[in-house]
Scaffold this motif. Structure first.
Motif, PDB file in Angstrom:
ATOM      1  N   THR A 264      35.096 -13.491 -11.691  1.00  0.00           N
ATOM      2  CA  THR A 264      35.800 -13.967 -10.497  1.00  0.00           C
ATOM      3  C   THR A 264      35.181 -13.349  -9.243  1.00  0.00           C
ATOM      4  OG1 THR A 264      37.830 -14.066 -11.808  1.00  0.00           O
ATOM      5  CG2 THR A 264      38.065 -14.209  -9.418  1.00  0.00           C
TER       6      THR A 264
ATOM      7  N   GLN B 220      38.188 -13.596  -4.029  1.00  0.00           N
ATOM      8  CA  GLN B 220      39.325 -14.169  -4.762  1.00  0.00           C
ATOM      9  C   GLN B 220      40.133 -13.074  -5.448  1.00  0.00           C
ATOM     10  OE1 GLN B 220      40.510 -17.059  -4.669  1.00  0.00           O
ATOM     11  NE2 GLN B 220      41.864 -17.243  -6.449  1.00  0.00           N
TER      12      GLN B 220
ATOM     13  N   GLU C 143      42.291 -11.298  -2.928  1.00  0.00           N
ATOM     14  CA  GLU C 143      43.445 -12.119  -2.547  1.00  0.00           C
ATOM     15  C   GLU C 143      44.492 -12.137  -3.654  1.00  0.00           C
ATOM     16  OE1 GLU C 143      44.449 -16.596  -0.796  1.00  0.00           O
ATOM     17  OE2 GLU C 143      42.439 -16.109  -1.536  1.00  0.00           O
TER      18      GLU C 143
ATOM     19  N   GLU D  54      41.545 -19.537 -11.746  1.00  0.00           N
ATOM     20  CA  GLU D  54      41.483 -18.318 -10.933  1.00  0.00           C
ATOM     21  C   GLU D  54      42.792 -18.058 -10.184  1.00  0.00           C
ATOM     22  OE1 GLU D  54      37.952 -18.488  -8.497  1.00  0.00           O
ATOM     23  OE2 GLU D  54      36.722 -17.750 -10.160  1.00  0.00           O
TER      24      GLU D  54
END
Length: 650
Positions: free
Chosen positions: A353, A357, A360, A394
């Motif tokens: 990932t 991302q 977050e 994700e």
């Protein structure tokens, strides 16, 4: 004696026993019907031969059994003898009640169920006794949970005792507000993985729940579970419409085993709380009782389905955090069907990932969790890393909603203030929040509490890492001052602490402290927003306005009555609604005792004073009067004894 005479006497005995039972129930309502009848019947069977002998000795009957006095006299004498048989039955019943009170073993049906449970419990007692002895826990109990020997022995015992005790150990590991940190750390390491149940047993469970074979429900059902834990296992399946789902099935016999083990644990807690100071200090019985309730709720998948739906609703403002969707038409108390979250545990999937991302996701995960606790008041109470997945799209997926916490609005506001104070090293506001949120002795030394808590918060702020015991030092200070934390509030602390590992995995260096310092000020601001405060003020104002509107009419009524001289004050003789009944019961007992004493004394007087009226050569009128008075006195005394013991037990 011919058959007809025997039948007549048997039916008469049964009928008289029934009459005795009705009278006994009037005198002693708490006594069970079956018990009263059996005691009456056995007393009659035992004393009828004695009463025949007494009639002959008193000259009522001849040695050949013929009537030696007038029928009326025989009837009166026989009635008095029958009254004394009743008194003996009542005495026997009082003795039985004092030794084994009514309700100790339940009724016949309950007795059968209890006997079956008792056999299983006995086998389990023997098994657990051997495990406790072999683990060394029996010897270590005297030292308490602060002892390393106790911790080692307890973990050894739990690992040997089976799935229920492992689950209890995991639940205990969530009570860092009550237990010392070394014990919490040891309990947190317990695993509930177990060998899967046979596919035939699972098929039978599903057939019983659905009245249909799995193949008739699903397009595909995998008989091999991909996860098996202490009380359930999980299978993958596909619905007829193509949706991929998971099927959580309660293991056969799990509920019955949990019932026996819970019963044993509650019995142990009662005994331990009487014998060991540490158990009494912890409130072990209440603690184990709460864990038993939690475990029983986890065994009811209807509750888990409602929990999952409630948490999913609280996450609707956080699109990066999702929960499974329940399939209600296929879910029952023992089977839970929900959509499959496709992904992997965070540690194994995070490498693929993007960094932005992941950052977050870490912020969103903490914000969503803190918001569910402080804003919505409904939160996931078992949010360890195994229940957090990184999905293929994700986003974060949450699993296992068997346990949730619920916190009321006022406590949420105070908890938000307390958490912000803890993470910003503000012991003044932390103590103020504690005093308003929890049950605190009004005589507590507030200054000392503020100083001790302040030192802990200062050290806490310099910790480089956080884990499940992050708040243990705070809880230790509260325990020292006798401050208990409600279970759901303790669950909120635990849920936040358990996030740290996942946050650090997603975003190295971003732990619980940084996340809390970023998110909590906004949440506290939300809780104290003008809109929310305005709503609270509007509600209070509306209530006050309704009350104020009624004041003029009430004032007018009072002044009118005062002007006419009609104003009266009425004081209640008893404060509580149950006081009149209690007072009447006490007066009843006093009068019963007094009349019992008077009747017994008068009976003795009539026995000692010679009578000139002879009924037989042995029996006089005074003897008959003494028999009646003695019966009345003994009956009232026995009734009083039962009532006094019942009141003391109550």
């Amino acid at each position: 004696m011919d058959a007809l005479s025997f039948l007549y006497q048997a039916l008469t005995t049964l009928l008289v026993a029934a009459v005795f039972t009705v009278v006994i129930k009037r005198l002693l309502p708490a006594v069970g019907w079956i018990r009263a009848y059996l005691v009456s019947l056995l007393t009659l069977i035992a004393l009828i031969p004695v009463s025949v002998w007494a009639g002959t000795a008193l000259g009522i009957f001849t040695d050949e059994g013929a009537l030696a006095v007038a029928p009326g006299i025989a009837l009166v004498t026989g009635a008095i003898i029958l009254l004394w048989i009743f008194a003996v039955a009542l005495l026997a019943l009082v003795v039985v009640e004092l030794i084994v009170p009514t309700g100790t073993f339940g009724g016949p049906i309950e007795g059968i169920v209890e006997s079956r449970l008792g056999i299983r419990r006995l086998r389990r007692y023997l098994q657990l006794g051997w495990i406790v002895m072999r683990s060394g826990l029996g010897r270590a109990l005297r030292y308490g949970p602060e002892s390393s020997e106790f911790v080692t022995a307890l973990i050894r015992m739990i690992n040997s005792a089976g799935v229920t005790f492992v689950k209890f150990g995991q639940l205990l590991s969530t009570r860092s507000d009550l237990l010392p940190a070394p014990l919490i750390t040891a309990l947190s390491s317990l695993q509930t993985s177990a060998a899967p149940a046979s596919s035939e047993d699972i098929r039978e469970t599903l057939l019983n729940e659905w009245d249909a074979e799995p193949d008739a429900i699903f397009g595909h059902f995998d008989p091999d579970p991909f996860a098996a834990a202490s009380v359930a296992q999980v299978h993958r399946a596909t619905l007829k419409d193509g949706r991929r789902v998971v099927v959580k099935v309660q293991r056969p016999g799990a509920a019955e085993q949990v019932q026996v083990d819970c019963d044993i644990l509650l019995r142990f807690a009662r005994t331990a709380q009487k014998r060991f100071e540490w158990a009494d200090r912890l409130g072990l019985l209440a603690l184990i009782g709460g864990l038993v309730d939690s475990l029983n709720q986890e065994l009811d998948y209807d509750i888990e389905a409602r929990n999952t739906t409630a948490i999913a609703r609280s996450l609707k403002w956080h699109p990066l955090i999702t929960a499974p969707t329940i399939i209600p038409e296929l879910s029952t108390k023992r089977v839970l069907v929900m959509t499959e979250l496709q992904g992997a545990p965070v540690p194994s999937a995070v490498a693929s990932t993007e960094t932005a991302q992941r950052d977050e996701l870490a912020s969103e995960l903490f914000s969503a969790t803190a918001e569910s606790i402080l804003i919505h008041g409904v939160f996931h109470a078992d949010l360890h890393p195994g229940n957090i997945m990184l999905l293929q799209d994700e986003t974060i997926g949450l699993l296992d909603f068997g346990a949730i916490g619920v916190i009321d609005a006022e406590t949420r506001q105070l908890l938000a203030s307390l958490l912000l104070a803890i993470f910003t090293d503000d012991n003044v506001n932390a103590v103020a929040s504690i005093l308003m949120a929890f049950d605190v002795d009004p005589d507590i030394d507030r200054s000392a509490l503020q100083r001790d808590l302040g030192r802990v918060l200062t050290v806490l702020g310099h910790r480089q890492e956080a884990d499940a015991t992050i708040f243990s030092d705070v809880f230790a200070v509260l325990r020292e001052y006798g401050i208990s934390i409600p279970g759901d509030v303790a669950g909120a602390f635990r849920t936040l602490a358990s996030l740290d590992i996942t946050l650090q995995t997603l975003r190295p260096g971003y732990g619980l402290f940084q996340a809390a310092q970023e998110a909590l000020p906004h949440l506290v601001t939300t809780l104290s927003s003008p809109e929310l405060l305005a709503n609270i003020a509007a509600t209070s104002a509306l209530t006050s306005a309704i009350a104020a509107r009624r004041l003029p009419a009430r004032a007018e009524r009072l002044t009118t009555q005062l002007e006419r001289g009609e104003l009266t004050l009425r004081a209640r003789s008893f404060a509580a609604s149950s006081d009149p009944e209690w007072f009447g019961s006490v007066v009843d007992d006093i009068l019963s005792g007094a009349f019992a004493c008077i009747a017994i004394v008068m009976a003795l007087v009539f026995l000692l004073v010679p009578s000139t009226v002879h009924i037989t050569t042995v029996l006089t009128l005074h003897h008959l009067i003494a028999g009646v008075l003695g019966f009345i006195g003994i009956t009232l005394a026995l009734r009083l004894i039962i009532r006094l013991f019942a009141r003391r037990a109550g």
